[in-house]
Each structure stands twice: as structure tokens, then as C-alpha cells.
Design a protein around this motif. Structure first.
Motif, PDB file in Angstrom:
ATOM      1  N   THR A   1      78.785  65.899   4.342  1.00 15.10           N
ATOM      2  CA  THR A   1      79.133  65.785   5.542  1.00 15.10           C
ATOM      3  C   THR A   1      78.366  64.674   6.454  1.00 15.10           C
ATOM      4  O   THR A   1      78.902  63.982   7.445  1.00 15.10           O
ATOM      5  CB  THR A   1      78.394  67.145   6.430  1.00 15.10           C
ATOM      6  OG1 THR A   1      77.193  67.101   6.192  1.00 15.10           O
ATOM      7  CG2 THR A   1      78.767  68.384   6.212  1.00 15.10           C
ATOM      8  N   THR A   2      77.537  64.006   5.450  1.00 20.15           N
ATOM      9  CA  THR A   2      76.998  62.838   5.878  1.00 20.15           C
ATOM     10  C   THR A   2      76.627  61.792   4.610  1.00 20.15           C
ATOM     11  O   THR A   2      76.775  62.131   3.816  1.00 20.15           O
ATOM     12  CB  THR A   2      75.492  62.897   6.673  1.00 20.15           C
ATOM     13  OG1 THR A   2      74.407  63.504   5.607  1.00 20.15           O
ATOM     14  CG2 THR A   2      75.598  63.664   7.982  1.00 20.15           C
TER      15      THR A   2
ATOM     16  N   HIS B   1      74.632  58.072  21.846  1.00 13.41           N
ATOM     17  CA  HIS B   1      74.887  58.475  20.676  1.00 13.41           C
ATOM     18  C   HIS B   1      76.429  58.388  20.375  1.00 13.41           C
ATOM     19  O   HIS B   1      76.940  57.895  19.300  1.00 13.41           O
ATOM     20  CB  HIS B   1      74.171  59.769  20.193  1.00 13.41           C
ATOM     21  CG  HIS B   1      72.946  59.901  20.163  1.00 13.41           C
ATOM     22  ND1 HIS B   1      72.100  60.924  20.813  1.00 13.41           N
ATOM     23  CD2 HIS B   1      71.818  59.013  19.654  1.00 13.41           C
ATOM     24  CE1 HIS B   1      70.890  60.641  20.739  1.00 13.41           C
ATOM     25  NE2 HIS B   1      70.631  59.520  20.162  1.00 13.41           N
ATOM     26  N   LYS B   2      77.067  58.494  21.481  1.00 13.00           N
ATOM     27  CA  LYS B   2      78.488  58.697  21.586  1.00 13.00           C
ATOM     28  C   LYS B   2      78.799  57.267  21.548  1.00 13.00           C
ATOM     29  O   LYS B   2      80.036  56.832  21.101  1.00 13.00           O
ATOM     30  CB  LYS B   2      79.086  59.541  22.815  1.00 13.00           C
ATOM     31  CG  LYS B   2      78.822  60.911  22.798  1.00 13.00           C
ATOM     32  CD  LYS B   2      79.570  61.524  23.903  1.00 13.00           C
ATOM     33  CE  LYS B   2      78.989  63.309  23.776  1.00 13.00           C
ATOM     34  NZ  LYS B   2      79.548  64.024  25.125  1.00 13.00           N
TER      35      LYS B   2
ATOM     36  N   GLY C   1      78.664  55.824  18.366  1.00 13.64           N
ATOM     37  CA  GLY C   1      79.562  56.432  17.271  1.00 13.64           C
ATOM     38  C   GLY C   1      78.787  57.158  16.285  1.00 13.64           C
ATOM     39  O   GLY C   1      79.168  57.382  15.050  1.00 13.64           O
ATOM     40  N   ILE C   2      77.594  57.822  16.586  1.00 15.76           N
ATOM     41  CA  ILE C   2      76.765  58.571  15.718  1.00 15.76           C
ATOM     42  C   ILE C   2      77.167  59.985  15.637  1.00 15.76           C
ATOM     43  O   ILE C   2      77.243  60.681  16.766  1.00 15.76           O
ATOM     44  CB  ILE C   2      75.105  58.523  16.238  1.00 15.76           C
ATOM     45  CG1 ILE C   2      74.563  57.031  16.109  1.00 15.76           C
ATOM     46  CG2 ILE C   2      74.590  59.396  15.404  1.00 15.76           C
ATOM     47  CD1 ILE C   2      73.347  56.869  16.807  1.00 15.76           C
ATOM     48  N   ASP C   3      77.444  60.546  14.457  1.00 15.41           N
ATOM     49  CA  ASP C   3      77.771  61.810  14.260  1.00 15.41           C
ATOM     50  C   ASP C   3      76.540  62.805  14.485  1.00 15.41           C
ATOM     51  O   ASP C   3      75.537  62.650  13.764  1.00 15.41           O
ATOM     52  CB  ASP C   3      78.141  61.996  13.062  1.00 15.41           C
ATOM     53  CG  ASP C   3      78.715  63.529  12.598  1.00 15.41           C
ATOM     54  OD1 ASP C   3      78.760  64.302  13.470  1.00 15.41           O
ATOM     55  OD2 ASP C   3      79.145  63.674  11.362  1.00 15.41           O
ATOM     56  N   CYS C   4      76.804  63.649  15.255  1.00 19.78           N
ATOM     57  CA  CYS C   4      75.380  64.505  15.618  1.00 19.78           C
ATOM     58  C   CYS C   4      75.530  66.099  15.247  1.00 19.78           C
ATOM     59  O   CYS C   4      74.890  66.846  15.766  1.00 19.78           O
ATOM     60  CB  CYS C   4      75.170  64.446  17.239  1.00 19.78           C
ATOM     61  SG  CYS C   4      74.745  62.922  17.956  1.00 19.78           S
ATOM     62  N   THR C   5      76.518  66.295  14.457  1.00 23.75           N
ATOM     63  CA  THR C   5      76.942  67.624  14.193  1.00 23.75           C
ATOM     64  C   THR C   5      75.843  68.389  13.419  1.00 23.75           C
ATOM     65  O   THR C   5      75.577  69.319  13.261  1.00 23.75           O
ATOM     66  CB  THR C   5      78.242  67.646  13.455  1.00 23.75           C
ATOM     67  OG1 THR C   5      78.302  67.033  12.270  1.00 23.75           O
ATOM     68  CG2 THR C   5      79.293  67.284  14.087  1.00 23.75           C
ATOM     69  N   ARG C   6      74.870  67.456  12.640  1.00 30.85           N
ATOM     70  CA  ARG C   6      73.870  68.082  11.594  1.00 30.85           C
ATOM     71  C   ARG C   6      72.441  67.839  12.303  1.00 30.85           C
ATOM     72  O   ARG C   6      71.558  67.912  11.685  1.00 30.85           O
ATOM     73  CB  ARG C   6      74.046  67.545  10.288  1.00 30.85           C
ATOM     74  CG  ARG C   6      75.266  68.309   9.535  1.00 30.85           C
ATOM     75  CD  ARG C   6      75.304  67.870   8.045  1.00 30.85           C
ATOM     76  NE  ARG C   6      73.923  68.076   7.304  1.00 30.85           N
ATOM     77  CZ  ARG C   6      73.637  69.410   7.177  1.00 30.85           C
ATOM     78  NH1 ARG C   6      74.282  70.640   7.236  1.00 30.85           N
ATOM     79  NH2 ARG C   6      72.465  69.642   6.621  1.00 30.85           N
TER      80      ARG C   6
END
Length: 263
Positions: free
Chosen positions: A66-67, A138-139, A142-147
Motif C-alpha cells: 500500500t505504500t 496533506h491533501k 498529495g500525501i496518502d493518509c490511508t495508513r
């Protein structure tokens, strides 16, 4: 040590970490083309955590696909801010019964440093407040914050002094004094960087800190928002002016550090 990405190495079904010079000299995990007889699979990374501690989090992204693996942020946190933190928080290091709180935990970088260097006594407590949703900045980046939450909880699970409070700071801080019946030795403000949120966190945090307690604000010079009225600097500088009779500012730079001197 080497890391083999199973998605780029289709001949390997599992994440494999080969570590040399461990007891028995054969390593643990079997990082060779020909699998060692002594190799053992470690799908939950529990064994890896026991060997390399929180750095095991680096490999989690490979396992879950995922990352992407990145240099751990806490490494840079310690390099950049560690000297100042030790200078102004060093008097708390190893002391019993001290209580700290941070607003904005993200992946646990600052909390990890604090627990390894300051809040080290078995009776110390360190509260981490974060909704783990990410925020506007964070948006923008473009940082993925899902985890975020999973990464933070895994990294900080080794510290019994940590209590993670999932929620928004404006709600948690209002209830903190009643819920925990303590005053804070230290509070770190690094949540939402929108000026009005920084101001609200600052006002709520001030009432929770004891005399002589330390408040640190991060990212004073953060410039991602185009409107100056949205930037954290205006909130921190305004707060420090209004509360000037009650705080002693000891450092101004990328971070602001102040000591509470009166109510």
C-alpha cells in the motif's frame, strides 16, 4: 540487510529480509536465492520488530503493498529538532510521573523521539492526539493518509507510556483536564496548520500546561497556504503577543518554544 520486493521479484511469494551476523551466522528470514534451512517466515513482522525495533515499520508497506518505503521521518526529526528539544526539555528526561501531550501525531515520529529521549521513566505518560484523517496540508502535498493510524500504532506500540487518543484536538483538549485530572509538563502543537486551528489549539493547550511547563509549536515558517491569514505564523506570533505576560519565549525559528510562567 537487504529487502526483496515480492512485486518486483515474482519468484518470491513472501517479503524476505536477510540479516547477517545474527546468532548462528545464517541470518533470519532467508535472504538468498537458495533458501536457508534455518530460514523462518515472519508475515506479521513480529520477529523483525524484536530484532530492529520500530524500524520494522519501514518494511510494512512492502508486505501490504500500500505504500512505498521511505526514509523514516523520525530520523530527520531527531537531526533537525533534537538538539533544541534536548536543550529545553532535557530537564524532564528520565523523571517520574511527567505528562506530555502532542497534537498531531501523524506516523508517530515525534512521539517516538520523545519516548526514547525524554519520557523514559516507567511512570511517565505521553498522550498522542490525532483524528488520523490527514488535514488540508496533506491533501495539498498529495500525501496518502490511508495508513496513518496503523503506522502510528505499530510504531508506538513498544512504548507503554504512550496513550493514543483518536479524535480532534478541539474536542480532546476541552475534556482532557476532567478526564485525566492532570496538568501537563509539555505540549507539542503540530496539528492542523491553518491559522485559526493553531490559535484554538494554543489557547486550549495553555490552560492545560502547569507553571514551568513547555509549549512547542512546529512549522512557524510553513508557507503552503497562499493567504497569509491562513498560515501558522500569524497565529503563533499573535498568541505569543497576547500571552506575553504569561510566557517566556526561549526559541524562535522553524519552531517556537515557550515556558509558561503564570496563569
Amino acid at each position: 540487510k537487504m529487502v526483496f520486493d515480492p512485486h518486483n521479484n515474482p519468484d518470491r511469494r513472501h517479503l524476505v529480509v536477510g540479516m547477517k551476523a545474527l546468532p548462528g551466522r545464517v541470518g533470519y528470514g532467508g535472504g538468498h536465492v537458495v533458501r536457508d534451512v534455518a530460514a523462518q517466515d515472519d508475515p506479521t513482522l513480529e520477529k523483525l520488530r524484536s530484532l530492529i525495533g520500530n524500524d520494522a515499520a519501514l518494511y510494512d508497506g512492502f508486505w501490504h503493498n500500500t505504500t512505498k518505503m521511505k526514509v523514516p521521518a523520525h530520523t530527520e526529526t531527531g537531526k533537525v529538532h533534537g538538539p533544541n528539544w534536548l536543550k529545553f526539555l532535557g530537564h524532564l528526561a528520565g523523571r517520574p510521573d511527567i505528562v506530555g501531550l502532542e497534537i498531531g501525531t501523524f506516523r508517530g515520529d515525534s512521539a517516538e523521539w520523545m519516548c526514547e529521549n525524554i519520557f523514559t521513566h516507567e511512570t511517565a505518560r505521553y498522550h498522542c492526539v490525532d483524528p488520523f484523517t490527514g488535514s488540508v496540508e496533506h491533501k495539498v502535498a498529495g500525501i496518502d493518509c490511508t495508513r496513518l493510524e496503523a503506522d502510528s500504532r505499530m510504531r508506538l506500540a513498544v512504548f507503554p507510556q504512550v496513550k493514543i487518543i483518536k479524535g480532534y484536538s478541539q474536542d480532546v483538549l476541552r475534556d482532557f483536564k476532567v478526564a485525566f485530572k492532570v496538568k501537563l509538563d509539555f505540549i507539542y502543537i503540530d496539528g492542523s496548520h491553518i491559522a485559526r486551528d493553531v490559535m484554538r489549539d494554543s489557547v486550549l493547550a495553555f490552560d492545560l500546561v502547569k507553571f514551568g511547563g513547555v509549549i512547542i509549536w512546529d512549522d512557524l515558517a510553513w508557507e503552503a497556504f497562499p493567504d497569509p491569514l491562513d498560515k501558522p505564523r500569524i497565529a503563533v506570533e499573535s498568541f505569543l503577543k497576547v500571552y506575553a505576560r504569561h510566557l517566556k519565549v526561549v526559541h524562535l525559528g522553524w519552531q517556537a518554544i515557550a515556558i509558561k510562567t503564570s496563569e
